[in-house]
Design a protein around this motif. Structure first.
Motif, PDB file in Angstrom:
ATOM      1  N   ARG A   3     -18.468  52.217  63.795  1.00  0.00           N
ATOM      2  CA  ARG A   3     -17.715  51.575  64.878  1.00  0.00           C
ATOM      3  C   ARG A   3     -18.603  50.819  65.863  1.00  0.00           C
ATOM      4  N   TYR A  42     -17.803  52.663  75.512  1.00  0.00           N
ATOM      5  CA  TYR A  42     -16.969  52.407  74.343  1.00  0.00           C
ATOM      6  C   TYR A  42     -15.484  52.536  74.677  1.00  0.00           C
ATOM      7  N   GLU A  87     -12.756  49.616  74.278  1.00  0.00           N
ATOM      8  CA  GLU A  87     -11.536  49.776  73.477  1.00  0.00           C
ATOM      9  C   GLU A  87     -10.290  49.513  74.322  1.00  0.00           C
ATOM     10  N   LYS A 137      -9.692  45.839  74.938  1.00  0.00           N
ATOM     11  CA  LYS A 137      -9.161  45.094  73.795  1.00  0.00           C
ATOM     12  C   LYS A 137      -7.645  45.126  73.785  1.00  0.00           C
TER      13      LYS A 137
END
Length: 199
Positions: A105, A179, A183, A186
């Protein structure tokens, strides 16, 4: 005799005062740099593209270009480290956990600042093979050009080299925070009024 003793005592007192001042200024720096406002000012702004620069591949000494750092379908965490930084050593202790947790990822890049081969040999020796290792080309330094003042500092880049997150990064918790924020960003977009809304 009295003159000699008084000079020794004064010299010792001066050393104590100087040492105390160094500790005070260091503590002040840590407090200042830990504030959100200070971190927001450090590094290039979020939303800007990582500028073009050259560096050296640590493993083979070849020159690389900045695009090679983030040229991947996955986002990339670029952490800048120095050999004598205790917090950098904390980050390096956790690097195996980070790679295992984010396998598939997230790409990891460690960027050594200040070319000191023997010292980098020590701190990079246990780094997993899938972590890219680069060092600063002393003829074309990048650390100051990226508006960085402290290590370990990291940028989370998307696939186009756009900075998505940034900040001090010396634990897996910091990487988790970067992270998660990436995320969640997004799944949101900016509307015409500049407000984030869910997609």
């Amino acid at each position: 005799m009295y003159f000699l003793v008084s000079n020794i005592v004064l010299s010792l007192l001066m050393l104590i005062v100087i040492f105390s001042l160094v500790l005070i200024f260091r503590q002040f720096g840590e407090v200042y740099l830990s504030t959100g406002a200070s971190i927001a000012r450090d590094g290039l702004p979020i939303g800007t593209k990582l500028p073009e620069f050259n560096a050296l591949n640590y493993k083979n000494g070849n020159i690389i270009f900045s695009q090679e750092i983030y040229n991947s379908p996955k986002p990339t965490l670029v952490a800048f480290v120095t050999p004598n930084c205790p917090a950098c050593k904390d980050l390096l202790k956790d690097i195996n956990k980070m790679v295992n947790k984010y396998n598939g990822r997230l790409n990891f890049v460690l960027f050594g600042i200040g070319y000191q081969p023997l010292q980098f040999d020590k701190i990079f020796k246990d780094v997993p093979s899938d972590v890219k290792l680069f060092v600063e080309d002393l003829e074309k330094p990048v650390f100051k050009n990226l508006n960085l003042r402290v290590t370990p500092f990291a940028f989370l880049l998307d696939q186009e080299g756009i900075i998505q997150e940034k900040g001090l990064c010396n634990t897996i918790d910091h990487v988790d925070s970067f992270y998660k924020s990436y995320e969640s960003s997004k799944s949101t977009k900016i509307n015409q009024k500049g407000v984030k809304v869910s997609v």
